[in-house]
Design an enzyme around this catalytic site. Sequence first.
Site, PDB file in Angstrom:
ATOM      1  N   LYS A 105      49.429  36.590   7.067  1.00 22.46           N
ATOM      2  CA  LYS A 105      49.633  36.674   8.521  1.00 22.46           C
ATOM      3  C   LYS A 105      48.685  37.688   9.154  1.00 22.46           C
ATOM      4  O   LYS A 105      48.161  37.469  10.260  1.00 22.46           O
ATOM      5  CB  LYS A 105      51.085  37.053   8.821  1.00 22.46           C
ATOM      6  CG  LYS A 105      51.393  37.220  10.322  1.00 22.46           C
ATOM      7  CD  LYS A 105      51.192  35.936  11.107  1.00 22.46           C
ATOM      8  CE  LYS A 105      51.278  36.155  12.620  1.00 22.46           C
ATOM      9  NZ  LYS A 105      52.538  36.749  13.055  1.00 22.46           N
TER      10      LYS A 105
ATOM     11  N   THR B 113      56.020  40.842  11.438  1.00 20.44           N
ATOM     12  CA  THR B 113      54.707  41.074  10.854  1.00 20.44           C
ATOM     13  C   THR B 113      54.471  42.575  10.722  1.00 20.44           C
ATOM     14  O   THR B 113      54.667  43.326  11.673  1.00 20.44           O
ATOM     15  CB  THR B 113      53.605  40.465  11.729  1.00 20.44           C
ATOM     16  OG1 THR B 113      53.841  39.063  11.871  1.00 20.44           O
ATOM     17  CG2 THR B 113      52.230  40.676  11.107  1.00 20.44           C
TER      18      THR B 113
END
Length: 266
Positions: A169, A94
């Site tokens: 995300k 991420t």
Amino acid sequence: MRIGFIGAGRMGRPMVARLVGAGHDVDVLSRTADKRAAITELGGRSVAEIAEVCAAAEVAVVCVFTDEQVREVCLAGGVVAAMPAGSALVLHTTGSPRTVESIAERATPRGIEVVDAPVSGGPHNAAAGTLTLFVGGADHTLTRVRPVLSCYGDPVLHVGPLGAGQKVKLVNNALFAAHIGLLAEAVRLGAQLGVTESALLSALPHGSASSRVLDIVAAGGSIASFIKTAGEFVGKDLAVVRGIAAELGSDLGVLDDAIDAGATAK
């Protein structure tokens, strides 16, 4: 399929195990004796150099911890330079959508396809094949790498073009952190009313206030213990999404207020 894997740590190791179990040939970057032994035990092939991991890979997978590490490994470290034309690169870490775009700018002219596929879930989900994957990229690229992602991801969600996986995300983790903050405030309210945290965490999952965050925190026993375990992972992603919001001349609004409430529960 021949897969090169970089980042076989807390999250990556069970992914490697699932890939090997599905019959893929997996070359894994592992530069210490302990890591080499662990990869061999899983059935993967331990490789000491990035170039060797990626040179024959049909799909290369990067699952390191930070956005900075992604840039270091893929650009300065040579992942993109080592991958053959016609291969595909999967980025699980991420981070910033701009990092994904900068890697694609270098990879695409070399005939390398890129998808960003940040994961939601923990090592136990990877081991069970139930990670949630938010995937950004072209339809045909996802079709190509889906047999890899499906080894440890279910659901595998195509959320848009390249970079969209990171955006979804980051929003997910901002909302996750805000949920923690709201729960911290609820625990404070319970204390003011004379109800212990343990009693609340035992009772609330059975009521209309139930949520995945509440279930996870309740399983850990307290807000503070959960933040101690997961705070570093959530915190790095919050720094990224706050930076992006600031660049847009904005902030996270009421999410920030709730997140800050959770921060005081440490």
